[in-house]
Design a protein around this motif. Structure first.
Motif, short mmCIF file in Angstrom:
data_model
loop_
_atom_site.label_atom_id
_atom_site.label_comp_id
_atom_site.label_asym_id
_atom_site.label_seq_id
_atom_site.Cartn_x
_atom_site.Cartn_y
_atom_site.Cartn_z
N VAL A 3 20.16 -13.41 42.75
CA VAL A 3 21.58 -13.62 42.42
C VAL A 3 22.01 -12.80 41.21
O VAL A 3 23.05 -12.14 41.21
CB VAL A 3 21.83 -15.12 42.16
CG1 VAL A 3 23.30 -15.36 41.87
CG2 VAL A 3 21.42 -15.95 43.35
N MET A 4 21.21 -12.84 40.16
CA MET A 4 21.58 -12.12 38.93
C MET A 4 21.57 -10.61 39.17
O MET A 4 22.42 -9.90 38.66
CB MET A 4 20.61 -12.46 37.81
CG MET A 4 20.58 -13.91 37.45
SD MET A 4 22.18 -14.54 36.94
CE MET A 4 21.87 -16.28 36.88
N ARG A 198 30.39 -19.01 40.92
CA ARG A 198 29.63 -20.27 40.96
C ARG A 198 29.54 -20.76 42.40
O ARG A 198 28.49 -21.23 42.84
CB ARG A 198 30.32 -21.32 40.10
CG ARG A 198 30.32 -21.01 38.63
CD ARG A 198 31.17 -22.00 37.88
NE ARG A 198 30.52 -23.30 37.83
CZ ARG A 198 29.61 -23.63 36.93
NH1 ARG A 198 29.25 -22.76 36.02
NH2 ARG A 198 29.06 -24.80 36.93
N ARG A 201 27.00 -18.60 44.33
CA ARG A 201 25.61 -18.90 43.95
C ARG A 201 25.18 -20.24 44.55
O ARG A 201 24.03 -20.40 44.96
CB ARG A 201 25.49 -18.94 42.43
CG ARG A 201 25.62 -17.56 41.83
CD ARG A 201 25.63 -17.61 40.33
NE ARG A 201 26.02 -16.31 39.79
CZ ARG A 201 25.58 -15.84 38.65
NH1 ARG A 201 24.75 -16.53 37.92
NH2 ARG A 201 25.98 -14.66 38.22
N ALA A 202 26.13 -21.18 44.61
CA ALA A 202 25.80 -22.48 45.21
C ALA A 202 25.53 -22.30 46.71
O ALA A 202 24.62 -22.93 47.26
CB ALA A 202 26.96 -23.45 44.98
N ILE A 204 24.32 -19.62 48.13
CA ILE A 204 22.98 -19.02 48.22
C ILE A 204 21.90 -20.08 47.97
O ILE A 204 20.87 -20.10 48.64
CB ILE A 204 22.85 -17.83 47.23
CG1 ILE A 204 23.78 -16.69 47.67
CG2 ILE A 204 21.41 -17.33 47.15
CD1 ILE A 204 23.92 -15.56 46.67
N ALA A 205 22.18 -20.98 47.03
CA ALA A 205 21.22 -22.05 46.74
C ALA A 205 20.99 -22.92 47.99
O ALA A 205 19.86 -23.26 48.31
CB ALA A 205 21.73 -22.92 45.59
N ALA A 213 19.15 -28.14 46.65
CA ALA A 213 20.54 -27.99 46.23
C ALA A 213 21.21 -29.36 46.14
O ALA A 213 21.93 -29.65 45.18
CB ALA A 213 21.29 -27.09 47.21
N TYR A 218 24.69 -30.51 44.52
CA TYR A 218 25.58 -29.66 45.33
C TYR A 218 25.82 -30.33 46.69
O TYR A 218 24.87 -30.77 47.34
CB TYR A 218 24.96 -28.28 45.56
CG TYR A 218 24.83 -27.47 44.30
CD1 TYR A 218 25.93 -26.79 43.78
CD2 TYR A 218 23.63 -27.38 43.63
CE1 TYR A 218 25.82 -26.05 42.61
CE2 TYR A 218 23.51 -26.64 42.45
CZ TYR A 218 24.61 -25.98 41.95
OH TYR A 218 24.50 -25.25 40.80
N PHE B 92 14.12 -22.86 44.84
CA PHE B 92 14.78 -21.74 45.51
C PHE B 92 13.82 -20.55 45.44
O PHE B 92 13.81 -19.80 44.46
CB PHE B 92 16.11 -21.43 44.83
CG PHE B 92 17.01 -22.64 44.73
CD1 PHE B 92 17.47 -23.27 45.87
CD2 PHE B 92 17.38 -23.15 43.50
CE1 PHE B 92 18.29 -24.39 45.79
CE2 PHE B 92 18.19 -24.27 43.41
CZ PHE B 92 18.65 -24.89 44.56
N GLU B 99 17.16 -18.10 37.42
CA GLU B 99 18.22 -18.42 38.38
C GLU B 99 18.10 -19.85 38.89
O GLU B 99 19.10 -20.53 39.12
CB GLU B 99 18.18 -17.44 39.56
CG GLU B 99 18.68 -16.06 39.16
CD GLU B 99 18.33 -14.97 40.16
OE1 GLU B 99 18.81 -13.85 39.99
OE2 GLU B 99 17.57 -15.24 41.10
#
Lengths: 343, 239
Positions: A3-4, A198, A201-202, A204-205, A213, A218, B92, B99
């Motif tokens: 993600v980063m 945000r 990213r959620a 993707i989580a 998650a 989430y 994850f 992350e």
């Protein structure tokens, strides 16, 4: 890519895509013949379609086998609304809104019903095939929505062209090309931006580990539904562009359309955005050339390409190209400079 | 308002004809560190899953901070302030440790605060060196610790740890025990475990499960010396 890393590389990718779109907008309408211009517009509409599944499958982890349902719905919603309203600006809103609304209803049952991925794939494929059958059987005068005849397997050949907003002046092929290029770039930038928010990213989580998650607070089902709806809206936009490049017909819901977009995403690289668009362009050009030559059925070649990529390049074009580039850069970095060799 | 942070009243969980839990009454005060132990099939993991929202109890109430959470969604329970570390590390895998912790800070909006809390949690659990490592490529012990760091970063009111020492080396277990004791200075902790050595290292108070019920509760040394507990744990023919 994590993600980063995505957020770090996102700006560069979007800037490069903007440059490519700008170059295309400036050069092609003036230099390319009309036939090429219309074809590239068509490819760009398919590029937007590829992005819709690249986001949903690659980042949301949701394998929708029937993405063509939203593509076709967008086109039909546009055609019916444009014929009835006369003005196409509102019709364009319908093209995005109707598939998104339909996806919200369908997705609610799919995700809140806790259906597994396999069932989700089967159900979405079934939905697009039901639309295909249904629209094919709408021949005759009785099948109309307001003034718009659905036209059965002939589709709606009289689909009105997009007009310049709030006027009745239809767009020229060059203007349509520019609109398609802007749409493709905007969709790419939207998807790229979305995955580093945000929300993205959620999403993707949830793709990575739904249970974890949820244990972090989430709401996985709501997130999946949201990305499903966004993706359907993008497919609807692709349908709108397609309707303005060719015309609206039931083949938009067909199995071959549903399969094609999957092939573009697999070949381009799952979990990437540029790759599926590049694969979409390359495979459509290849299909057109093979169709012209008439030596071999393009569908057989498409199938072969899919098998080759699944077996030999499972990551797809973009990751393979990126890996090759890194390798070359590493080799260059390791190579001793002339001075060192001399010493 | 109840004196207890967590209170389970007559909780039962049936799978068809199997009674995995059969009327469990459990209370936990704020600031406690409690170990749940028992042999395989005693019902401790089922009870843990009822607490986290993974299972909906067939009967009974689970009060967390005074509100009934029995049968609520996992994400609702997490939002209420429960942090969970699962038996098999649930992470994850495609993302880095940083992350993973970033995602654990769901409600933190300020980037500076988020980074500070990530750094603090990593430091506290001793995984700062793993910050850029991708979880899928880490050893089991490292994954266990990163998952624990995620729980610490999210700063929940109650920390639930399901067999945190499983699969760890002796050195890692020693380190984990010290981390959990340190964590208990600021958090209420429940640990599901059946490794007696590890339990002695961390806990004063234990609750023993047997055949879906709570057999006995009390101080660890008294409980472990209890003949009934020894019979349940080791069988009646132990030496």
């Amino acid at each position: 890519m994590t993600v980063m890393a995505l957020s770090r590389s996102g700006g560069v990718h979007v800037a490069l895509a903007a440059l490519a779109a700008l170059a295309g907008i400036v050069i092609l309408p003036n230099a390319a013949p009309l036939y090429t211009l219309i074809n590239v517009t068509l490819y760009m509409s398919m590029g937007v379609f590829a992005l819709s599944l690249a986001l949903l499958w690659g980042y949301g982890g949701i394998l929708c086998f029937g993405q063509s349902a939203f593509f076709g719905l967008g086109a039909y919603a546009y055609a019916v609304a444009a014929i009835n309203f006369g003005d196409t600006t509102l019709a364009a809103v319908f093209a995005i809104g109707v598939p998104a609304l339909f996806a919200a209803g369908l997705g609610y049952f799919l995700f809140y019903g806790r259906l597994s991925d396999v069932y989700l794939g089967v159900i979405t494929l079934t939905v697009t095939l039901i639309f295909f059958k249904l629209i094919n059987s709408t021949g005759g005068d009785a099948w109309r929505i307001g003034a718009a005849r659905l036209g059965g397997f002939n589709g709606i050949p009289t689909t009105p062209l997009l007009t310049i907003p709030f006027t009745r002046i239809p767009m020229s092929p060059a203007q349509m090309f520019i609109f398609a290029a802007i749409s493709l770039f905007s969709t790419y930038a939207l998807c790229k931006g979305l995955i580093v928010t945000r929300f993205g990213r959620a999403v993707i989580a949830v793709r990575e580990n739904e249970m974890r998650a949820e244990l972090l607070g989430y709401n996985a089902r709501r997130l999946k539904l949201a990305v499903f709806v966004i993706s359907a809206g993008i497919a609807g936009l692709a349908g709108l562009l397609f309707a303005n490049s060719v015309f609206v017909s039931p083949t938009m819901f067909s199995l071959s359309m549903a399969a094609q977009v999957l092939i573009w995403v697999v070949v381009g690289g799952l979990g990437t955005l540029f790759g599926p668009v590049a694969a979409c362009f390359a495979l459509q050009i290849a299909t057109a050339v093979l169709g012209k030559l008439g030596i071999v059925d393009p569908n057989i070649v498409l199938g072969l390409v899919l098998i080759i990529f699944v077996v030999f390049v499972p990551g797809g074009i973009q990751p393979a190209f990126a890996a090759l580039l890194h390798r070359l850069m590493d080799i260059r970095a390791d190579r001793p400079v002339a001075g060192e060799v001399a010493r | 308002m109840s004196d207890y942070l967590l209170e389970a009243k007559d909780v039962a969980m049936h799978f068809g004809g199997v009674k995995a839990l059969d009327g469990v009454d459990f209370r936990l005060r704020k600031g406690e560190l409690r170990c749940l132990l028992g042999p395989n099939g005693a019902g401790k993991t089922t009870f843990f899953r009822c607490l986290t929202g993974t299972h909906k109890p067939t009967r009974g109430r689970i009060l967390f901070k005074g509100a009934d959470i029995a049968g609520k969604e996992r994400y609702d329970i997490a939002r209420a302030g429960m942090g969970v570390k699962t038996q098999v590390p649930s992470l994850f895998d495609g993302l880095t440790a940083h992350e993973n912790l970033w995602l654990a800070l769901r409600t933190v909006k300020s980037a500076a605060e988020r980074e500070a809390r990530i750094a603090d949690a990593m430091e506290r659990v001793g995984v700062s060196a793993l910050r850029s490592g991708v979880l899928g490529r880490m050893a089991h012990g490292q994954r266990q610790l990163v998952e624990l760091a995620m729980v610490v970063a999210s700063d929940p009111d109650l920390v639930l740890l399901d067999e945190p020492a499983a699969g760890m080396t002796d050195v890692e277990v020693d380190r984990l025990a010290s981390i959990i004791r340190d964590l208990n200075r600021t958090h209420t902790v429940v640990v599901v475990e059946h490794d007696m050595h590890f339990i002695r290292m961390i806990a004063d108070q234990v609750t023993v499960f047997h055949q879906g019920r709570i057999l006995v509760e009390g101080h660890v040394e008294r409980i472990l010396a209890d003949q009934t507990v020894r019979d349940v744990y080791l069988g009646k023919k132990h030496v």
